[in-house]
Design a protein around this motif. Structure first.
Motif, PDB file in Angstrom:
ATOM      1  N   SER A  47       0.832  -1.208   0.000  1.00 55.47           N
ATOM      2  CA  SER A  47       0.000   0.000   0.000  1.00 55.47           C
ATOM      3  C   SER A  47       0.864   1.255   0.000  1.00 55.47           C
ATOM      4  N   TYR A  48       1.958   1.202   0.735  1.00 53.93           N
ATOM      5  CA  TYR A  48       2.887   2.336   0.736  1.00 53.93           C
ATOM      6  C   TYR A  48       3.466   2.563  -0.658  1.00 53.93           C
ATOM      7  N   TYR A  49       3.868   1.481  -1.317  1.00 55.66           N
ATOM      8  CA  TYR A  49       4.432   1.617  -2.664  1.00 55.66           C
ATOM      9  C   TYR A  49       3.422   2.235  -3.631  1.00 55.66           C
ATOM     10  N   LYS A  50       2.171   1.802  -3.537  1.00 58.33           N
ATOM     11  CA  LYS A  50       1.134   2.359  -4.410  1.00 58.33           C
ATOM     12  C   LYS A  50       0.889   3.835  -4.094  1.00 58.33           C
ATOM     13  N   THR A  51       0.907   4.158  -2.803  1.00 55.80           N
ATOM     14  CA  THR A  51       0.720   5.556  -2.405  1.00 55.80           C
ATOM     15  C   THR A  51       1.850   6.428  -2.933  1.00 55.80           C
ATOM     16  N   ILE A  52       3.071   5.915  -2.866  1.00 57.17           N
ATOM     17  CA  ILE A  52       4.228   6.671  -3.363  1.00 57.17           C
ATOM     18  C   ILE A  52       4.106   6.908  -4.866  1.00 57.17           C
ATOM     19  N   ASP A  53       3.621   5.904  -5.601  1.00 58.23           N
ATOM     20  CA  ASP A  53       3.421   6.076  -7.047  1.00 58.23           C
ATOM     21  C   ASP A  53       2.388   7.162  -7.333  1.00 58.23           C
ATOM     22  N   VAL A  54       1.318   7.185  -6.538  1.00 54.04           N
ATOM     23  CA  VAL A  54       0.285   8.209  -6.724  1.00 54.04           C
ATOM     24  C   VAL A  54       0.845   9.598  -6.413  1.00 54.04           C
ATOM     25  N   LEU A  55       1.611   9.702  -5.338  1.00 50.62           N
ATOM     26  CA  LEU A  55       2.208  10.989  -4.972  1.00 50.62           C
ATOM     27  C   LEU A  55       3.217  11.449  -6.019  1.00 50.62           C
ATOM     28  N   GLN A  56       3.937  10.494  -6.596  1.00 54.05           N
ATOM     29  CA  GLN A  56       4.881  10.825  -7.660  1.00 54.05           C
ATOM     30  C   GLN A  56       4.143  11.359  -8.885  1.00 54.05           C
ATOM     31  N   ALA A  57       3.036  10.712  -9.234  1.00 54.34           N
ATOM     32  CA  ALA A  57       2.265  11.136 -10.407  1.00 54.34           C
ATOM     33  C   ALA A  57       1.629  12.506 -10.207  1.00 54.34           C
ATOM     34  N   SER A  58       1.247  12.806  -8.967  1.00 53.22           N
ATOM     35  CA  SER A  58       0.602  14.095  -8.686  1.00 53.22           C
ATOM     36  C   SER A  58       1.597  15.171  -8.262  1.00 53.22           C
ATOM     37  N   GLN A  60       3.514  15.463  -5.675  1.00 53.24           N
ATOM     38  CA  GLN A  60       3.480  15.814  -4.252  1.00 53.24           C
ATOM     39  C   GLN A  60       4.813  15.380  -3.626  1.00 53.24           C
ATOM     40  N   ARG A  61       5.841  16.161  -3.884  1.00 54.11           N
ATOM     41  CA  ARG A  61       7.195  15.747  -3.511  1.00 54.11           C
ATOM     42  C   ARG A  61       7.375  15.648  -1.999  1.00 54.11           C
ATOM     43  N   SER A  62       6.858  16.616  -1.254  1.00 52.15           N
ATOM     44  CA  SER A  62       7.034  16.610   0.198  1.00 52.15           C
ATOM     45  C   SER A  62       6.364  15.399   0.840  1.00 52.15           C
ATOM     46  N   LEU A  63       5.125  15.112   0.405  1.00 55.94           N
ATOM     47  CA  LEU A  63       4.426  13.946   0.944  1.00 55.94           C
ATOM     48  C   LEU A  63       5.096  12.648   0.514  1.00 55.94           C
ATOM     49  N   LYS A  64       5.658  12.650  -0.674  1.00 54.17           N
ATOM     50  CA  LYS A  64       6.369  11.460  -1.145  1.00 54.17           C
ATOM     51  C   LYS A  64       7.590  11.180  -0.272  1.00 54.17           C
ATOM     52  N   VAL A  65       8.298  12.237   0.109  1.00 56.37           N
ATOM     53  CA  VAL A  65       9.460  12.071   0.990  1.00 56.37           C
ATOM     54  C   VAL A  65       9.026  11.489   2.328  1.00 56.37           C
ATOM     55  N   GLN A  66       7.929  11.989   2.871  1.00 58.35           N
ATOM     56  CA  GLN A  66       7.412  11.447   4.129  1.00 58.35           C
ATOM     57  C   GLN A  66       7.075   9.968   3.996  1.00 58.35           C
ATOM     58  N   ALA A  67       6.418   9.620   2.895  1.00 58.95           N
ATOM     59  CA  ALA A  67       6.022   8.223   2.686  1.00 58.95           C
ATOM     60  C   ALA A  67       7.244   7.323   2.530  1.00 58.95           C
TER      61      ALA A  67
END
Length: 310
Positions: A47-58, A60-67
């Motif tokens: 689920s984390y990996y999928k969330t990171i992919d979504v954040l990358q596509a959108s 959202q660099r800061s949230l991606k770093v947190q994830a």
């Protein structure tokens, strides 16, 4: 009387947190939570990996770093060090916006040569101002914690690489001290410097997902100890001032505050700053600049007058 729960009743998960004042606590899960079963750990990681992919596509660099940071910690818990290392390196790359930032951070812009003790590596430079201008306050804080975790959990066998990670983390932590003019730049000036206010108007730990005070304090203490053992004592002085501010000013932890001052005495003695070391020891002995032992909102007990019989 007895306390019984309704067996077979399932808890309904709502999109908002429940109002505990209206909770009847009829279900056992409302008062007791079991830890995540190991069988479901893989699901959380995916689920984390999928969330990171979504954040990358959108974007959202800061949230991606947190994830990525959280996922790396989760992978360490799952004993997957290589995958954790990859996540943390990717997080650093996103923070610095540079590939392989863990090994190429010394390529950042011109830097002034910093005065250091004779145990510091030759050509050692202070990149903290460049880091602050490049990645900002939150980037410095997140990058410092991630670098410390790489040193602590990944670079366990290679001493040279571990110390390099610690130096990167230390310089990122020092970036927090470059935000305002009152904080001195020279490291030796922190021998007796006390931080009263770190960042005026900014609450560093208002969002624990972006900056968790426990993780920051633990990482900072690890960096201080490692650099002290490696005889990088001068760079430790600003970190000790920062650590003292966190544990005393924010955490109000008197035990860690005393430990920090005693460690500072050791560092000052190793540097040959004997008068400053004596001053720190006197601070401990007289209990000055220590967190209050009286909880907030409570009145300190006054002195008791004893009247002796005549």
């Amino acid at each position: 009387g007895k306390v019984e729960f309704c067996l077979g009743t399932e808890e309904m998960h709502l999109p908002t947190p429940p109002d505990l004042s209206q909770e009847h606590f009829r279900v056992s899960s409302s008062v007791e939570k079991s830890k995540l079963p190991s069988s479901q750990l893989g699901l959380v990681i995916s689920s984390y990996y999928k969330t990171i992919d979504v954040l990358q596509a959108s974007n959202q660099r800061s949230l991606k770093v947190q994830a990525l940071h959280e996922l790396g910690s989760l992978l360490i818990f799952a004993e997957k060090k290589r995958a954790a290392f990859k996540c943390w390196c990717q997080a650093l790359d996103d923070i610095f916006r540079k590939s392989d930032a863990l090994h190429t951070w010394k390529e950042f812009g011109p830097s002034f040569t910093n005065t250091s003790d004779n145990c510091s590596p030759s050509g050692f430079k202070d990149y903290s101002e460049e880091f602050l201008s490049k990645v900002g306050i939150w980037g410095c804080l997140q990058g410092a914690v991630i670098s410390a975790k790489i040193a602590q959990f990944i670079k366990t066998l290679n001493v040279k690489k571990r110390i390099n990670c610690c130096i990167l983390s230390a310089l990122l932590f020092q970036g927090l001290l470059r935000t305002t003019l009152p904080h001195p730049k020279a490291e030796r000036c922190y021998a007796q410097y006390e931080i009263i206010q770190l960042l005026p108007g900014i609450e560093l730990f208002s969002d624990r997902y972006r900056a968790d005070i426990c993780s920051v304090v633990a990482s900072l203490y690890y960096i201080i100890r490692e650099l002290h053992f490696a005889k990088q004592n001068l760079i430790v002085l600003p970190l000790l001032a920062l650590y003292q501010y966190f544990v005393s000013g924010i955490c109000q932890d008197i035990v860690r505050s005393i430990e920090a001052r005693l460690l500072k005495v050791e560092v000052l003695i190793d540097l040959g700053f004997f008068s400053e070391a004596f001053y720190e020891m006197s601070q401990v002995l007289h209990g000055k600049n220590m967190p209050s032992t009286v909880p907030a909102g409570c009145k300190a007990p006054g002195k008791i007058k004893v009247i002796l019989p005549i």
